[in-house]
Motif scaffolding. Structure first.
Motif, short mmCIF file in Angstrom:
data_model
loop_
_atom_site.label_atom_id
_atom_site.label_comp_id
_atom_site.label_asym_id
_atom_site.label_seq_id
_atom_site.Cartn_x
_atom_site.Cartn_y
_atom_site.Cartn_z
N LEU A 2 0.83 -1.21 0.00
CA LEU A 2 0.00 0.00 0.00
C LEU A 2 0.86 1.25 0.00
N GLY A 3 2.10 1.11 0.48
CA GLY A 3 3.01 2.25 0.41
C GLY A 3 3.80 2.43 1.69
N VAL A 4 4.74 3.34 1.64
CA VAL A 4 5.51 3.74 2.81
C VAL A 4 4.73 4.84 3.53
N LEU A 5 4.46 4.62 4.80
CA LEU A 5 3.70 5.59 5.59
C LEU A 5 4.66 6.48 6.37
N SER A 6 4.64 7.76 6.10
CA SER A 6 5.48 8.72 6.85
C SER A 6 4.98 8.77 8.29
N CYS A 7 5.83 8.37 9.23
CA CYS A 7 5.38 8.17 10.61
C CYS A 7 6.41 8.75 11.59
N LYS A 8 5.94 9.17 12.75
CA LYS A 8 6.81 9.80 13.76
C LYS A 8 7.56 10.98 13.15
N ILE A 9 6.85 11.80 12.42
CA ILE A 9 7.44 12.93 11.72
C ILE A 9 7.43 14.18 12.60
N SER A 10 8.53 14.89 12.62
CA SER A 10 8.63 16.12 13.40
C SER A 10 7.64 17.16 12.91
N THR A 11 7.08 17.92 13.85
CA THR A 11 6.13 18.98 13.48
C THR A 11 6.80 20.34 13.31
N ASN A 12 8.13 20.37 13.39
CA ASN A 12 8.85 21.63 13.17
C ASN A 12 8.46 22.21 11.82
N SER A 13 8.02 23.46 11.81
CA SER A 13 7.46 24.05 10.60
C SER A 13 8.46 24.09 9.45
N LYS A 14 9.71 24.42 9.73
CA LYS A 14 10.72 24.47 8.68
C LYS A 14 10.95 23.07 8.10
N PHE A 15 11.00 22.08 8.99
CA PHE A 15 11.20 20.70 8.52
C PHE A 15 10.03 20.27 7.64
N VAL A 16 8.81 20.55 8.09
CA VAL A 16 7.61 20.15 7.34
C VAL A 16 7.57 20.84 5.98
N GLN A 17 7.98 22.11 5.95
CA GLN A 17 7.90 22.88 4.71
C GLN A 17 8.99 22.53 3.72
N TYR A 18 10.20 22.30 4.19
CA TYR A 18 11.33 22.13 3.27
C TYR A 18 11.89 20.71 3.22
N SER A 19 12.13 20.09 4.37
CA SER A 19 12.80 18.79 4.39
C SER A 19 11.86 17.63 4.10
N LEU A 20 10.68 17.65 4.71
CA LEU A 20 9.76 16.52 4.56
C LEU A 20 9.39 16.24 3.10
N PRO A 21 9.03 17.26 2.29
CA PRO A 21 8.70 16.97 0.89
C PRO A 21 9.85 16.28 0.16
N LYS A 22 11.08 16.70 0.42
CA LYS A 22 12.23 16.08 -0.25
C LYS A 22 12.40 14.63 0.17
N ARG A 23 12.20 14.37 1.47
CA ARG A 23 12.34 13.00 1.94
C ARG A 23 11.25 12.10 1.37
N ARG A 24 10.04 12.63 1.26
CA ARG A 24 8.94 11.84 0.70
C ARG A 24 9.17 11.56 -0.78
N GLU A 25 9.67 12.54 -1.49
CA GLU A 25 9.92 12.35 -2.93
C GLU A 25 11.03 11.34 -3.18
N ALA A 26 11.94 11.19 -2.21
CA ALA A 26 13.07 10.27 -2.40
C ALA A 26 12.63 8.81 -2.37
N ILE A 27 11.54 8.50 -1.69
CA ILE A 27 11.13 7.10 -1.52
C ILE A 27 10.83 6.43 -2.86
N PRO A 28 9.91 6.96 -3.68
CA PRO A 28 9.66 6.29 -4.97
C PRO A 28 10.86 6.34 -5.91
N LYS A 29 11.64 7.42 -5.84
CA LYS A 29 12.78 7.57 -6.74
C LYS A 29 13.88 6.56 -6.43
#
Length: 500
Positions: free
Chosen positions: A408-435
């Motif tokens: 069904l997929g990789v579920l992003s879990c136990k993710i930090s709620t830091n706003s900078k992380f959510v805005q900049y780092s998290l999207p990059k990490r999520r995009e890396a999984i399928p790639k």
């Protein structure tokens, strides 16, 4: 400003380069009339724009006309998101929704409790078609529909906009049946929404085919890296699924027994009072003829409605080698689950964070797999092992005539709620999984929140003893953000396994 779809390499660039920098200004929306990353209960919208400035933001049948805009990764199939868009528009009484992956732009309109495609074009044609989009959802042209739930049909078409506003994405010349295939792509509404004269057959395409009998779905939750939120996911997803009317069984196959603790089955302080030792998953796997699922499963008031749980035990650890030597051991769980296929709708299996026998048994028995991950380097590197493990399991499943695991997929879990992380780092990490690893990333995200920790730490006083009494986050604080995240996860899972 011009738009080039080739400049959008990920979801965040679809948002910034297409929606924020191009579409919203072209459509006449000013910064005070649109909002990004806005939430209404358990619904989260990428963008919501209003015909007039609205403070505070209120969305209901009497609110100013508004448009939802959803951005997806350029590699995402938009059809997969139509059902979710449908829910956004109908739940919030919003007229129009635009969804795009940069390469394709679609607009849907809400018609009663359904959505209809109104406009579609390729990203490369956007600049030549922008006037048509403005005519539909531009700030100065957006007008309310009178009695939207009682629209008249004329010649089997919804009389909303003139036919010249409908556009199509060019069909490749090598498509053997262009007209039919293109229409089917429009009609297969799987998660998102919007507008125009389309025959009202679309609604039947959205619904899941009726089943003549109950089909129990078995989902393993597995990652060979520990500490990624596996148990938290299992128990709270079980609660969310139960609250949606599903009969849920949870199986704890990890000798650490974290799920057994988390669902409140450990009601003793001293090992001499251990009432799980002789009646747990170990006995289920050791015996072909005894210790059925119904005998061993225990009711847990961890959530309401209750769920059934097959507990684990620390003894599992010492019997692994013995069980692994038994020819039938890998098949027992399949056999015993088949005996209760009419009793449960969904079975969730918590697994050990390893490549051991118990993890193998879980994946062999399962139909589907969720891979929770905190997306940190070691967890990501572990996905290579997970992929290889799945391949070996599927090889065995093929030998016994069982369908391969559907991830069904990789579920992003136990993710930090830091706003900078959510805005900049998290999207990059999520995009890396399928790639990098070839796994789909699930839409849902489970963030690390205080409420998730607090609900697991609940206890009750019995005599002079303090007994653990954990409850699900959905029962601990139903309206909190963590509860909403698990509700969204449950909806995504149900949709993917065909149970919605």
């Amino acid at each position: 400003m011009t738009f080039n779809p080739n400049n959008c390499r990920n979801e965040s660039e679809v948002e910034s380069k297409l929606i924020v920098s191009y579409l919203l200004p072209k459509l006449g929306y000013t910064p005070d009339t649109w909002h990004q990353e806005i939430a209404f209960g358990n619904i989260r919208l990428d963008f919501l724009s209003f015909a007039t400035q609205v403070i505070p933001i209120v969305v209901d049948a009497d609110s100013p006309m508004s448009v939802v805009m959803e951005a997806k990764h350029p590699k995402e199939n938009l059809d997969r998101h139509l059902r979710k868009l449908n829910r956004y528009l109908t739940s919030l009484s919003i007229r129009y929704g635009l969804i795009t992956n940069g390469k394709e732009i679609r607009i849907y309109a809400r018609i009663a409790d359904d959505i209809q495609l109104v406009f579609k074009c390729a990203g490369q044609d956007l600049e030549t078609r922008i006037e048509e989009i403005i005519a539909l959802i531009g700030r100065n042209t957006l007008k309310p529909i009178k009695n939207p739930d009682n629209l008249e049909l004329e010649d089997n078409k919804i009389n909303l906009v003139s036919p010249e506003l409908i556009s199509e994405v060019p069909v490749k010349q090598n498509n053997p049946a262009p007209a039919e295939r293109e229409q089917s792509q429009i009609s297969e509404l799987e998660q998102l929404p919007e507008n125009y004269p389309v025959k009202p057959q679309v609604k039947s395409d959205v619904t899941v085919p009726q089943k003549t009998q109950n089909t129990m779905k078995i989902i393993a939750v597995y990652h060979n890296k520990g500490g990624v939120g596996k148990t938290t996911t299992v128990v709270n997803l079980a609660a969310a699924l139960s609250k949606k009317g599903n009969r849920v069984l949870v199986i704890d196959l990890d000798s650490q027994a974290n799920t057994t603790f988390a669902t409140g089955l450990v009601k003793f302080e001293d090992e001499e009072q251990d009432d799980l030792k002789d009646n747990n998953i170990l006995q289920v796997l050791q015996s072909e003829d005894f210790f059925s699922i119904e005998e061993v499963a225990r009711k847990s008031n961890f959530c309401n409605p209750e769920i059934d749980v097959i507990p684990s035990h620390i003894d599992l650890m010492q019997y692994e080698t013995e069980l692994n030597q038994l020819d039938y051991s890998r098949m027992i769980l399949i056999q015993k689950l088949a005996e209760v296929q009419d009793k449960y709708d969904i079975v969730l299996i918590d697994t050990p964070p390893s490549l051991n026998f118990y993890a193998r048994v879980a994946l062999i028995a399962a139909d589907y797999l969720i891979i929770p991950s905190d997306l940190k380097p070691f967890a990501n590197q572990g996905l290579i092992n997970v992929k290889d493990f799945i391949k070996k399991v599927n090889g065995f499943k093929k030998q016994i005539g069982k369908k391969p695991l559907e991830v069904l997929g990789v579920l992003s879990c136990k993710i930090s709620t830091n706003s900078k992380f959510v805005q900049y780092s998290l999207p990059k990490r999520r995009e890396a999984i399928p790639k990098r690893y070839g796994f789909e990333i699930m839409d849902s995200v489970i963030y690390e929140r205080d409420d998730l920790a607090k609900c697991a730490e609940q206890f009750q006083i019995v005599g002079n003893m303090e007994i653990a009494d954990p409850i699900s986050v959905l029962d601990f604080k139903p309206d909190c953000i963590a509860s909403q995240e698990f509700e969204m996860l449950a909806l995504e899972v149900l949709e993917k396994i065909g149970k919605n």
